[in-house]
Design an enzyme around this catalytic site. Structure first.
Site, PDB file in Angstrom:
ATOM      1  N   HIS A   1      57.006  20.003  42.513  1.00 24.28           N
ATOM      2  CA  HIS A   1      56.170  21.079  43.058  1.00 24.28           C
ATOM      3  C   HIS A   1      55.070  20.505  43.941  1.00 24.28           C
ATOM      4  CE1 HIS A   1      57.108  24.937  40.726  1.00 24.28           C
ATOM      5  NE2 HIS A   1      58.068  24.082  40.409  1.00 24.28           N
TER       6      HIS A   1
ATOM      7  N   GLY B   1      60.943  36.191  38.986  1.00 29.51           N
ATOM      8  CA  GLY B   1      62.271  35.605  39.097  1.00 29.51           C
ATOM      9  C   GLY B   1      62.646  34.861  37.835  1.00 29.51           C
ATOM     10  N   GLY B   2      63.934  34.599  37.690  1.00 29.35           N
ATOM     11  CA  GLY B   2      64.417  33.837  36.551  1.00 29.35           C
ATOM     12  C   GLY B   2      64.258  32.345  36.780  1.00 29.35           C
TER      13      GLY B   2
ATOM     14  N   SER C   1      59.037  30.043  42.893  1.00 26.32           N
ATOM     15  CA  SER C   1      57.891  29.220  43.287  1.00 26.32           C
ATOM     16  C   SER C   1      57.943  28.874  44.778  1.00 26.32           C
ATOM     17  CB  SER C   1      57.845  27.940  42.448  1.00 26.32           C
ATOM     18  OG  SER C   1      57.533  28.227  41.105  1.00 26.32           O
TER      19      SER C   1
END
Length: 402
Positions: A273, A231-232, A238
């Site tokens: 994250h 993905g970009g 994520s």
């Protein structure tokens, strides 16, 4: 045991009344198997788990009757108006946590304590089949290890995937356990997207009114051993990768970006994250991926290959044209080959994240173009070794393989 699902939706049903969201609009337009009443289960025609509006009509539509019900148990607090008890059906009750109830039919029901309001029910049939039913938003509390695997588990897989992780950690959910998602709400678009997400967790959904045989073999898709998520920037890649492993215990999160001391923006990204990941996951910061892939152990989540490549190109001297021509290109190719060979041979479950580049502006520098080209080659080589390959665009996962 025979289990009839009178409903498989959230307490408000699906679509929710007067909800304008895209998922509810799609359900309202399509109806059919995507429309779901509040979850209620009828076991062998004698035990009703959760009394919901229209239960008698739902049973009739499924070719069943509530006239033989001997016990009605509630699993969670019910909001809204009081549900009318159908004629001839006993009043609903609740079993205290840890207590066991035995019916004259030979069914044994044990109340399972939860980490949220409500009660789970472990039911053992007269012939020994075992079923676990968890209410919406609930996961078992205080599980003991090792546990005997259930034949079937019905749970809020979308809302509480960590409940499955807890059950798997102690052996209560094993390779042969049929995991059926219930309490389905509008958080995930119905249809193929729901099926894809559930399959990644080793679970499935069935329409309202279906009757299942507890303990019978079901052909549920195997969880893929190797997955690459592309993905970009800020595409949601994520999140998609983490979602694929949140129903499994003891995941090892491999961060390849390092800490970058002094970079506050990078630290904020790392913190975001970390806060999103389940507390049971462990984290290691390294670009030495081959030993991890060769070792036995829990699932790996590698985030991300693009940063691994930066480290590998630094080590190969790829930014110096003379070094690159003399030995750097050969050294990088060898390191990439070692990585893809390790992915091919690994026995661990692996989910890896990488950036998809090269579809936009051509980099203005030779080093930028070199990095773009090498990342394209790395992604292609890694994808060749994966059962599942996904491309995430605007938060939507497009399946490229698997």
């Amino acid at each position: 045991m025979e289990l009839t699902l009178l409903g498989t939706g959230a307490p408000a049903g699906l679509p929710r009344p007067d909800c304008p969201c895209a998922a509810c609009a799609a359900c309202a337009a399509a109806l059919g198997p995507d429309a779901r009443a509040a979850t209620a289960l009828l076991l062998d025609g004698v035990l009703l788990l959760d009394l919901t509006p229209g239960a008698a009509f739902a049973a009739a539509r499924a070719g069943r009757s509530l006239t033989g019900v001997r016990q009605v148990l509630l699993s969670h607090p019910h909001d809204g108006p009081v549900v009318e008890v159908p004629a001839g059906v006993p009043q609903a009750g609740r079993v205290p946590d840890g207590r066991e109830l035995t019916l004259l039919t030979g069914h044994r029901v044990r109340a399972v304590a939860l980490d949220a309001p409500g009660t789970g029910y472990a039911v053992t049939g007269p012939e020994g089949q075992r079923l676990l039913y968890l209410p919406p938003g609930g996961a078992p509390a205080g599980l003991e290890e090792p546990a005997e695997s259930y034949d079937m588990v019905l749970a809020d897989v979308v809302g509480r995937p960590d409940a499955l992780a807890k059950l798997r950690a102690v052996g209560a959910v094993g390779p042969t356990t049929d995991v059926v998602a219930v309490h389905l709400d509008h958080d995930v678009p119905p249809g193929p997207e729901l099926g894809r997400r559930l399959a990644a967790a080793g679970a499935r959904a069935v329409p309202d009114g279906v009757t299942l045989a507890v303990g019978a073999y079901e052909d549920v898709p195997d969880v893929p051993r190797r997955t690459l998520v592309l993905g970009g920037a800020r595409s949601g890649k994520s999140v998609e990768a983490e979602r694929r492993l949140e129903a499994f215990p003891d995941v090892l999160y491999v961060a390849t970006g390092g800490s970058r001391n002094g970079d506050t923006e990078w630290s904020a990204r790392v913190s975001a994250h970390r806060e999103r990941r389940p507390g049971s996951w462990q984290t290691v910061e390294t670009c030495d991926l081959v030993p991890l892939l060769e070792a036995e152990g829990p699932p790996l989540l590698i985030d991300c290959l693009s940063l691994w490549l930066t480290d590998a190109m630094d080590a190969a001297g790829a930014w110096d044209d003379a070094v690159w021509a003399e030995r750097g290109e050969k050294a990088l190719r060898e390191r990439v080959r070692e990585l893809t060979d390790a992915v091919r041979a690994t026995r661990r479950t692996v989910v890896a994240v990488s950036n998809e580049v090269g579809s936009g502006i051509v980099p203005s520098t030779a080093s930028g173009r070199r990095y773009r080209d090498e990342l394209g080659r790395l992604n292609a080589g890694f994808a060749d070794e994966c059962e599942h390959v996904l491309l995430v665009v605007a938060g939507q996962a497009v399946v490229l393989r698997g």
